[in-house]
Design a protein around this motif. Sequence first.
Motif, PDB file in Angstrom:
ATOM      1  N   LEU A 173       0.962  -1.207  -0.009  1.00  0.00           N
ATOM      2  CA  LEU A 173      -0.062   0.162  -0.117  1.00  0.00           C
ATOM      3  C   LEU A 173       0.774   1.171   0.102  1.00  0.00           C
ATOM      4  CD1 LEU A 173      -2.680  -0.951   2.574  1.00  0.00           C
ATOM      5  CD2 LEU A 173      -2.932  -0.420   0.164  1.00  0.00           C
ATOM      6  N   SER A 174       2.116   1.023   0.030  1.00  0.00           N
ATOM      7  CA  SER A 174       2.988   2.378   0.158  1.00  0.00           C
ATOM      8  C   SER A 174       2.886   3.212  -0.957  1.00  0.00           C
ATOM      9  CB  SER A 174       4.395   1.919   0.587  1.00  0.00           C
ATOM     10  OG  SER A 174       4.828   1.153  -0.657  1.00  0.00           O
ATOM     11  N   SER A 175       3.396   4.420  -0.991  1.00  0.00           N
ATOM     12  CA  SER A 175       3.452   5.387  -2.224  1.00  0.00           C
ATOM     13  C   SER A 175       5.041   5.623  -2.274  1.00  0.00           C
ATOM     14  CB  SER A 175       2.569   6.225  -2.076  1.00  0.00           C
ATOM     15  OG  SER A 175       2.772   7.193  -0.833  1.00  0.00           O
ATOM     16  N   PRO A 176       5.623   5.718  -3.106  1.00  0.00           N
ATOM     17  CA  PRO A 176       5.399   5.278  -4.614  1.00  0.00           C
ATOM     18  C   PRO A 176       4.700   3.801  -4.629  1.00  0.00           C
ATOM     19  CG  PRO A 176       7.721   5.488  -4.656  1.00  0.00           C
ATOM     20  CD  PRO A 176       7.186   5.822  -3.339  1.00  0.00           C
ATOM     21  N   THR A 177       4.168   3.418  -5.807  1.00  0.00           N
ATOM     22  CA  THR A 177       3.707   1.970  -5.939  1.00  0.00           C
ATOM     23  C   THR A 177       4.855   1.188  -5.907  1.00  0.00           C
ATOM     24  OG1 THR A 177       2.339   3.056  -7.580  1.00  0.00           O
ATOM     25  CG2 THR A 177       1.731   0.707  -7.263  1.00  0.00           C
ATOM     26  N   SER A 178       4.456   0.018  -5.016  1.00  0.00           N
ATOM     27  CA  SER A 178       5.179  -1.166  -4.913  1.00  0.00           C
ATOM     28  C   SER A 178       5.682  -1.754  -6.369  1.00  0.00           C
ATOM     29  CB  SER A 178       4.708  -2.263  -4.066  1.00  0.00           C
ATOM     30  OG  SER A 178       5.067  -3.531  -4.447  1.00  0.00           O
ATOM     31  N   PRO A 179       6.968  -1.943  -6.362  1.00  0.00           N
ATOM     32  CA  PRO A 179       7.455  -2.239  -7.757  1.00  0.00           C
ATOM     33  C   PRO A 179       7.015  -3.465  -8.224  1.00  0.00           C
ATOM     34  CG  PRO A 179       9.352  -1.841  -5.856  1.00  0.00           C
ATOM     35  CD  PRO A 179       8.112  -1.815  -5.274  1.00  0.00           C
ATOM     36  N   VAL A 180       6.541  -4.432  -7.485  1.00  0.00           N
ATOM     37  CA  VAL A 180       6.037  -5.626  -8.097  1.00  0.00           C
ATOM     38  C   VAL A 180       4.857  -5.319  -8.801  1.00  0.00           C
ATOM     39  CG1 VAL A 180       4.877  -6.442  -5.994  1.00  0.00           C
ATOM     40  CG2 VAL A 180       5.647  -7.976  -7.550  1.00  0.00           C
ATOM     41  N   LEU A 181       3.761  -4.280  -7.962  1.00  0.00           N
ATOM     42  CA  LEU A 181       2.504  -4.192  -8.655  1.00  0.00           C
ATOM     43  C   LEU A 181       2.924  -3.174  -9.712  1.00  0.00           C
ATOM     44  CD1 LEU A 181       0.407  -3.496  -5.502  1.00  0.00           C
ATOM     45  CD2 LEU A 181       0.331  -5.441  -7.062  1.00  0.00           C
ATOM     46  N   GLU A 182       3.719  -2.490  -9.881  1.00  0.00           N
ATOM     47  CA  GLU A 182       3.896  -1.497 -10.767  1.00  0.00           C
ATOM     48  C   GLU A 182       4.432  -2.270 -12.007  1.00  0.00           C
ATOM     49  OE1 GLU A 182       6.779   1.591  -9.543  1.00  0.00           O
ATOM     50  OE2 GLU A 182       6.756   1.961 -11.654  1.00  0.00           O
ATOM     51  N   GLU A 183       5.289  -3.290 -12.012  1.00  0.00           N
ATOM     52  CA  GLU A 183       5.710  -3.795 -13.181  1.00  0.00           C
ATOM     53  C   GLU A 183       4.758  -4.713 -13.932  1.00  0.00           C
ATOM     54  OE1 GLU A 183       8.650  -3.920 -14.617  1.00  0.00           O
ATOM     55  OE2 GLU A 183       9.180  -2.269 -13.334  1.00  0.00           O
ATOM     56  N   LYS A 186       2.270  -2.758 -15.832  1.00  0.00           N
ATOM     57  CA  LYS A 186       2.401  -2.191 -17.163  1.00  0.00           C
ATOM     58  C   LYS A 186       2.127  -3.270 -18.043  1.00  0.00           C
ATOM     59  CE  LYS A 186       6.629   0.392 -15.572  1.00  0.00           C
ATOM     60  NZ  LYS A 186       8.336  -0.174 -15.228  1.00  0.00           N
ATOM     61  N   LYS A 187       1.882  -4.631 -17.890  1.00  0.00           N
ATOM     62  CA  LYS A 187       1.674  -5.319 -18.931  1.00  0.00           C
ATOM     63  C   LYS A 187       0.326  -6.232 -18.705  1.00  0.00           C
ATOM     64  CE  LYS A 187       5.832  -5.369 -21.153  1.00  0.00           C
ATOM     65  NZ  LYS A 187       6.747  -6.428 -20.739  1.00  0.00           N
ATOM     66  N   LEU A 188      -0.125  -6.379 -17.697  1.00  0.00           N
ATOM     67  CA  LEU A 188      -1.355  -6.957 -17.206  1.00  0.00           C
ATOM     68  C   LEU A 188      -2.123  -6.111 -16.617  1.00  0.00           C
ATOM     69  CD1 LEU A 188       0.368  -9.966 -15.566  1.00  0.00           C
ATOM     70  CD2 LEU A 188      -0.393 -10.064 -18.065  1.00  0.00           C
ATOM     71  N   SER A 189      -3.676  -6.522 -16.851  1.00  0.00           N
ATOM     72  CA  SER A 189      -4.723  -5.625 -16.236  1.00  0.00           C
ATOM     73  C   SER A 189      -5.269  -6.501 -15.196  1.00  0.00           C
ATOM     74  CB  SER A 189      -5.875  -5.217 -17.024  1.00  0.00           C
ATOM     75  OG  SER A 189      -6.554  -6.170 -17.337  1.00  0.00           O
ATOM     76  N   PHE A 190      -5.314  -6.064 -13.787  1.00  0.00           N
ATOM     77  CA  PHE A 190      -5.914  -6.941 -12.739  1.00  0.00           C
ATOM     78  C   PHE A 190      -6.164  -5.789 -11.611  1.00  0.00           C
ATOM     79  CE2 PHE A 190      -2.122  -6.167  -9.963  1.00  0.00           C
ATOM     80  CZ  PHE A 190      -1.068  -5.866 -10.857  1.00  0.00           C
ATOM     81  N   GLU A 191      -7.189  -6.470 -10.616  1.00  0.00           N
ATOM     82  CA  GLU A 191      -7.310  -5.333  -9.734  1.00  0.00           C
ATOM     83  C   GLU A 191      -6.867  -5.827  -8.227  1.00  0.00           C
ATOM     84  OE1 GLU A 191     -12.331  -6.062  -9.965  1.00  0.00           O
ATOM     85  OE2 GLU A 191     -11.434  -4.485  -8.604  1.00  0.00           O
ATOM     86  N   VAL A 192      -6.529  -5.248  -7.437  1.00  0.00           N
ATOM     87  CA  VAL A 192      -5.949  -5.741  -6.142  1.00  0.00           C
ATOM     88  C   VAL A 192      -6.635  -4.915  -5.034  1.00  0.00           C
ATOM     89  CG1 VAL A 192      -3.879  -5.708  -4.780  1.00  0.00           C
ATOM     90  CG2 VAL A 192      -3.714  -6.525  -7.036  1.00  0.00           C
ATOM     91  N   ALA A 193      -7.115  -5.747  -3.931  1.00  0.00           N
ATOM     92  CA  ALA A 193      -7.419  -4.882  -2.518  1.00  0.00           C
ATOM     93  C   ALA A 193      -6.482  -5.264  -1.697  1.00  0.00           C
ATOM     94  CB  ALA A 193      -8.888  -5.250  -2.499  1.00  0.00           C
ATOM     95  N   VAL A 194      -5.959  -4.590  -0.901  1.00  0.00           N
ATOM     96  CA  VAL A 194      -5.115  -4.992   0.035  1.00  0.00           C
ATOM     97  C   VAL A 194      -5.602  -4.775   1.646  1.00  0.00           C
ATOM     98  CG1 VAL A 194      -2.800  -4.551   1.077  1.00  0.00           C
ATOM     99  CG2 VAL A 194      -3.231  -4.494  -1.371  1.00  0.00           C
ATOM    100  N   ALA A 204      -8.623 -10.578 -11.873  1.00  0.00           N
ATOM    101  CA  ALA A 204      -8.270 -10.385 -13.279  1.00  0.00           C
ATOM    102  C   ALA A 204      -9.257 -11.408 -14.310  1.00  0.00           C
ATOM    103  CB  ALA A 204      -6.810 -10.727 -13.455  1.00  0.00           C
ATOM    104  N   GLU A 205      -9.062 -11.012 -15.570  1.00  0.00           N
ATOM    105  CA  GLU A 205      -9.764 -11.782 -16.305  1.00  0.00           C
ATOM    106  C   GLU A 205      -9.603 -13.236 -16.380  1.00  0.00           C
ATOM    107  OE1 GLU A 205     -12.852  -9.599 -17.618  1.00  0.00           O
ATOM    108  OE2 GLU A 205     -12.234 -11.178 -18.630  1.00  0.00           O
TER     109      GLU A 205
END
Lengths: 240, 468
Positions: A173-183, A186-194, A204-205
Motif C-alpha cells: 500500500l505504500s506510495s510510490p507504488t510497490s515495484p512488483v505491482l507496478e511492473e 504495465k503489462k497485465l490488467s488486474f485489480e488488487v484489494a489490500v 483479473a480476467e
Amino acid sequence: MGDKSSGMPSTLVDQPVVPGDVVLDVSTLTNRAIKLGGGLRQDADLIRVTKGGRLRFSKPNKYWVESSQMRYVPFVEDTVLGIVIDSKADNFLVDIKGPAIAFLPVLAFEGGTRRNIPKFEEGTLIYVRVVKANPGTNPELSCTDASGKAAGFGPLKDGFMLECSTGLSRMLLSSPTSPVLEEFGKKLSFEVAVGLNGRVWVNAESPSTVIVVSNAILKSESLSSTQQRIMAHKLLEKVH
Amino acid sequence: MEQRLANAWRMTVNEKKFIETALLSGLRIDGRNLYDYRKLTINFGREDGSSEVLLGQTRVMGFVTSQLVQPYRDRPNEGTLSVFTEFSPMADPSFEPGRPSESAVELGRVIDRGLRESRAVDMESLCVLAGRLVWAVRIDLHILDNGGNLVDTANIAALAALSTFRRPDCSLGGEDGQEVTVHPPDAREPLPLTIHHLPVAVTFAFLSSESIVVLDPTHQEEAVMGGRMTATLNTNGDICAIQKAGGEGVPQSVVMQCLRIAATKATDITSKIKEAVEAYNTERSLRKIKRHPVPNVSADVGRVKENKNLSFNLKDGDEFSGNQMPKISQLKLEIRGNDPQSDSVGGNTGIGSNMKGGITSKGGNTGNFLGGPSSWDPYSKGIDPNLLRSSLASRGVSVPSKKLEDLKREKHIISEAKTEVPSSDNKPTSLIINSEGGLPTNRKKTLKDAVKPKHKRKKRGSASTNGS
C-alpha cells in the motif's frame, strides 16, 4: 532516549523500539495535537511504546509503531479484508485475523435500513474499515467511510485471496507504488484489494494472470525493489 | 468458544470458486502442473534415525527408537514395528492437543500398513532370543506444519528415519547362551535395520465434479477437494497399500491411471530418499574418522577391509596410538643425528610404515606428508587396495611383489627426508624420521598388539591380517 525539545520529532523515528521506550514527552512540546497510531500509548505526560517494531512519523504530527507479523492487532481507521462467519440479528460476525471476532453492524452500509439488510453467506470476503478497536473487546467494523459513503467498501466478488504478513500489506500500500505491482501493472490488467490485516485479494480476467500476480506478491516480501522488478520481468516472459 | 472461532482457518467463497475454475484450465494456484510434487527436502538430525522432511510448506519430523521387549505370542521370533503420530497444535489451528483426531489415526494407520503388510522392514532379523526377547522398533512422527498432504510427507519422514536408524548390537553369552548383553555404541558399532524396499505413499485429490485429479494437494486444495486416494507403492511397481476413505466416487479407469502415475512418482521419491540417506551415511562415517585425529588411521585401514561400512574400530585405534606415542618420543632422542641409520631402518618396512610415518607427520603438519594420498584422507572416495595390501605387508605378512615397489618409494621418501633434515630442525621433519626409525620397535609392538585383546580377533574373521 526521552529528550525532546519542543517542536522537534522524536529522535527515535525509524529506529527499532521495544515496549516501554519513551518516545515523546508531551510537556516539552508546544501546544500541538499529536496523533498516535498503533503501538503507542499515552501515560500522563509521556508517550510510551506498547508494541515492538520501528517507530514511524509522518508530518505533521502522526506517530506509530510498525511491525510485521502474520496476526493482526486491530486499530481504528485501518482498512482490512474480513471473512463473514455468521450473521446475527444486529451484526455480522467477521473474522479479521485478530485476537477476537469483529462485529459488523447490519446497518453500517451506505443507505442501510432495516429493509435492505444485505445477505452475506458464510465465507464472503468483504472490504471493511475498523471503527472501534480496544484491547479485550470485539472490534467494530463499518462498510462506509467516515462520511457515510460506500467508497469501495463491501463484498468482493470472484478473484482469489491470499494471506500474508502485515508488513507485506503495508509495503503493497505504500506510495510510490510497490515495484512488483507496478511492473505487473504495465503489462497485465488486474485489480488488487489490500487489507492491513495481512490479506490481499487479486482479480483479473484470466486465472493465469491471477495466479502469476498472487505468487509474485507472496514472493516479493523478502526481495528488494530491483529484485522485485527482475522477478516480475521473468514471470511476465513466462506468461507471454 | 469464541476464541476457537477466532483462531480457525477459513476459506472464502472466492477461493473455492477460483481453485475450481483454474483447475478447469489445468492451472493450480501455486503454478504447478497437475501431477507435480512440491519441492522435497530431506534433512537428518545428529542422532541416527531422526529425519525432517519438507514438502513445500508441510513439515514432518520422524524419529525411530528401539527397545528390547517380549515378542507377541503368535510371533515368537519376529520383532515388532509400531507407528505413533503426533499432530502438534502449532501445525494447524484445527489440531487440538490430547486425543488424536480421526485424520491423525488414519494417517498413522496408512503408514503402518504400508510398512507392515509389505514387509518392508525385516522383522526376523530383530529377534534376539526366540520367544523371550526381540527388538521393538517404534516410529514417532511429529507434524510440525500442515501445508497439505501430510500422509506423503509423514511417510517419507518415516522411511528416511528407518533408513538411517542404527540399533545397538547385542550378543548372547552366559552359561546357557541365555544372557543378552547390549553393547553401547562406543563399544560396538550399532547396526542398521534390514529394509527390503521403500514403500512410498502418493496421494491424489479428486476435485469438483469434472473428475479432475491432482497430485500432492496443498492445504487449500484439500479444503476444496471432493475425495482423496493414497496409493503406497515401491520402485518395483508392487502396490503395497491403497487407501480411499469416503469422498466422491471415482471411476475405475481413473483409479488405474492414478496407479500408473503413482508408480513413476514412487521411483522419483525413492531415489531422492536413497540419495539423502547416502549423503547422511557418508557424513556419519566422516564424523567418526574426524573424532580421532591421532595418527592411527593406518591401523584402522587394516581393519576396514572387514567392515563394510567404513566405520572404524576406534577403540583399537586408540590403544595403538597410546602405545605408539611414548616410543616415538623416546626415539626422537636417538635418531636425530643419524641419517645413515634411518636409511637402513627405513629399508624394508614397506609402505605401510611409511604411511604411518606420513600420517604421524600429517597429524603434526600438513606440508610434510609423504605416504599414499588416499587411505588417511577423509575426503577420498575409498581405500586404495594397493596401499591396504602394502600396509598389511609392513606387519610381517610377506608380499614380495609389493615390496619392490615399496622399496622404490622408500628410497624416494628417505632422500626427501634426508634433504629436509639438514635444512631445518623443525618438528615435522624429525617426526618423519622418528616414525621411520621407530618402526622396528613398532613392528614388534604390532605383533603383540595383534595377540592382546581377544575381541579384536573375533571382530575380524581372519586372524592373518594382523601378521601374527
